[in-house]
Scaffold this active site. Structure first.
Site, mmCIF file in Angstrom:
data_model
loop_
_atom_site.group_PDB
_atom_site.id
_atom_site.type_symbol
_atom_site.label_atom_id
_atom_site.label_comp_id
_atom_site.label_asym_id
_atom_site.label_seq_id
_atom_site.Cartn_x
_atom_site.Cartn_y
_atom_site.Cartn_z
ATOM 1 N N LYS A 1 -6.908 -131.992 30.453
ATOM 2 C CA LYS A 1 -5.832 -132.499 29.594
ATOM 3 C C LYS A 1 -5.100 -131.352 28.906
ATOM 4 C CE LYS A 1 -8.965 -135.378 28.020
ATOM 5 N NZ LYS A 1 -9.820 -136.383 27.442
ATOM 6 N N HIS B 1 -7.701 -127.971 20.211
ATOM 7 C CA HIS B 1 -8.458 -129.185 20.529
ATOM 8 C C HIS B 1 -9.781 -129.147 19.782
ATOM 9 C CE1 HIS B 1 -9.817 -132.587 22.961
ATOM 10 N NE2 HIS B 1 -10.991 -131.990 22.965
ATOM 11 N N ASP C 1 -8.725 -138.644 34.557
ATOM 12 C CA ASP C 1 -9.656 -138.607 33.424
ATOM 13 C C ASP C 1 -9.863 -140.007 32.848
ATOM 14 O OD1 ASP C 1 -11.305 -137.172 31.436
ATOM 15 O OD2 ASP C 1 -9.793 -137.925 30.046
ATOM 16 N N SER D 1 -13.061 -132.699 31.640
ATOM 17 C CA SER D 1 -12.260 -133.756 31.018
ATOM 18 C C SER D 1 -11.331 -133.160 29.950
ATOM 19 C CB SER D 1 -13.215 -134.795 30.410
ATOM 20 O OG SER D 1 -12.567 -135.625 29.493
ATOM 21 N N ARG E 1 -17.808 -143.088 33.339
ATOM 22 C CA ARG E 1 -18.894 -142.335 32.686
ATOM 23 C C ARG E 1 -19.446 -143.123 31.512
ATOM 24 N NH1 ARG E 1 -15.988 -137.256 30.950
ATOM 25 N NH2 ARG E 1 -17.968 -136.694 30.007
HETATM 26 N N1 URA Z 1 -13.734 -135.747 24.875
HETATM 27 C C1 URA Z 1 -13.063 -135.756 26.058
HETATM 28 O O1 URA Z 1 -11.839 -135.663 26.116
HETATM 29 N N2 URA Z 1 -13.798 -135.869 27.185
HETATM 30 C C2 URA Z 1 -15.140 -135.967 27.199
HETATM 31 O O2 URA Z 1 -15.711 -136.031 28.256
HETATM 32 C C3 URA Z 1 -15.818 -135.970 25.953
HETATM 33 C C4 URA Z 1 -15.085 -135.860 24.801
#
Ligand code: URA
Length: 439
Positions: free
Chosen positions: A192, A87, A166, A188, A173
């Site tokens: 995932k 990621h 999320d 967040s 947010r």
């Molecule tokens: N990328 C994400 O998946 N979540 C965040 O909160 C910020 C960047």
């Protein structure tokens, strides 16, 4: 008092006053939000309290695991051998996944990667891949597992049923100035990654003008928090802090980046992109058990590029997902924007710095990103940096070349590119691309 008896008001007040919340309280609060018992206003107030007060390790893990539990998780047990996910926290010109995934797969690492789309000024891997005619990124879980067993890798979009919490929290947010918080970003991202099922996770945490984290200390805090969450969830996790003070490579924009990724897989890519892919790939190879040390892994990956195996694996990935593998032999098939114009330098000098975020926004203006909720991406739009940090330039020579289908956007994009470059006198050198490894 047992967690489930606390009212939403009490939870918000406790967080506002700096108390540590029990994991069961956090789980009940999130569940209440998802089922309408905690209002949008109450969740917004809670998120703001987290921004000011932070969260302990135990709280952050509890929030992450509650988010994972809000939806489906991907079962990768049908894949033979360990799986390694990757990621990036997002950057400009970051086409690393397009290179890394087939590269490490050609060395024997199994990668079932779920990717995202363009976010803010940063590009998304799915949008880049979809610049390849015919390529499909929606794969069912069975298709994903079968493809990884067959060719070692797949890159797909995340189903809406994975971590639905999320989606709701991120939208809230975004409206309430609560994106910039280490525990909220970490939960967040990691919810995932954990839901996506891989046994090991390599995190590329970007630092600098093109990243969400502008300073090394913020990036370090985010990296450490994510590594702790991964370990608490039983996943081997490594975070690598990498420089994003100028775009990676030279291309910014979807088809332009695919072409640059292909050149990198051929061993003809820009130096900082190749170096980053080898450094991150080496860590993935160690996590995936195909090498004992990062040094040994780098040698293997270098051989896979030199032998053409890494490039062939990319062609297999493209074909497996319905795309035209001919683009891997001939990236010219991706198509070129009808308008291509250079932005000249107004001064003689040396490039001292660039504002990567501004260049990312210029590429989006030219058509490389979505400008409205339903905005369409122009795959051929974007820009190519003709000068990078440390390069000399003379007045009138190009700083960057703009690619677009919309002439009305050229003037503003050119002004953004000019403003993004700082031209100085003297010698400037780009720093090393890998800054630090955590875990
Ligand atoms: N990328 C994400 O998946 N979540 C965040 O909160 C910020 C960047």
């Amino acid at each position: 008092m047992p967690g489930r008896e606390l009212q939403p008001y009490d939870v918000i007040k406790a967080k506002r006053d700096g108390a540590e919340l029990a994991p069961a309280v956090i789980a009940a609060f999130l569940e209440g939000y998802l089922h309408g018992r905690v209002s949008e206003a109450q969740m917004a107030a809670f998120l703001m309290a987290v921004c000011f007060r932070g969260m302990s390790h135990r709280e952050t893990v509890a929030l992450t695991m509650a988010m994972v539990a809000s939806g489906d998780t991907l079962d990768l047990s049908g894949i033979q051998g360990p799986t390694v996910d990757k990621h990036s926290t997002g950057g400009v010109g970051d086409k690393t996944s397009l290179v890394l995934v087939p590269l490490v797969a050609s060395a024997g690492v199994r990668v079932a990667k779920l990717s995202g789309r363009t976010l803010g000024h940063t590009g998304g891997t799915l949008d880049k891949l979809e610049a390849i005619p015919g390529l499909r990124t929606t794969l069912s879980p069975d298709e994903l597992v079968a493809q990884v067993n067959r060719i070692g890798c797949a890159i797909a979009s995340q189903s809406a049923r994975l971590v639905p919490a999320d989606k709701r929290l991120y939208a809230l947010r975004d409206q309430t100035a609560t994106v910039d918080s280490v525990p909220l970003i970490a939960s967040s991202v990691m919810s995932k990654k954990i839901a996506a099922g891989s046994s090991a996770i390599m995190l590329d945490v970007k630092v600098g003008s093109g990243a969400f984290m502008k300073t090394l200390s913020d990036a370090r805090a985010l990296g450490r928090t994510m590594v702790e969450i991964g370990r608490a969830a039983g996943r081997r996790t490594v975070a690598v802090l990498t420089r994003m003070d100028q775009p990676l490579g030279r291309a910014v924009g979807n088809a332009l980046e695919v072409a640059e990724a292909v050149r990198t897989l051929r061993g003809e890519g820009p130096e900082n992109l190749e170096e980053l892919c080898l450094a991150l790939g080496a860590r993935m190879a160690v996590l995936g058990g195909v090498a004992e040390t990062a040094a040994a892994a780098r040698t293997i990956l270098g051989q896979r590029i030199a032998s053409g195996d890494a490039l062939r694996r990319f062609a297999e990935l493209v074909a497996a997902q319905g795309g035209d593998p001919g683009v891997v032999r001939d990236p010219g098939r991706l198509g070129r924007a009808p308008i291509v114009e250079a932005v000249p330098s107004a001064h003689d000098g040396v490039v001292e710095g660039v504002d990567a975020e501004m260049l990312g926004n210029a590429a989006i203006l030219l058509g490389a990103g979505r400008t409205g909720e339903h905005g369409r991406i122009d795959p051929s739009a974007g820009l190519v940096l003709e000068r990078k940090i440390g390069n000399p330039v003379r007045r009138g020579e190009p700083l960057a070349t703009l690619h677009t289908s919309d002439r009305s956007r050229l003037e503003r994009a050119a002004a953004m590119v000019t403003a993004a470059y700082r031209i100085g006198v003297g010698e400037f050198a780009p720093g090393p691309v890998v800054l630090e490894t955590i875990g």
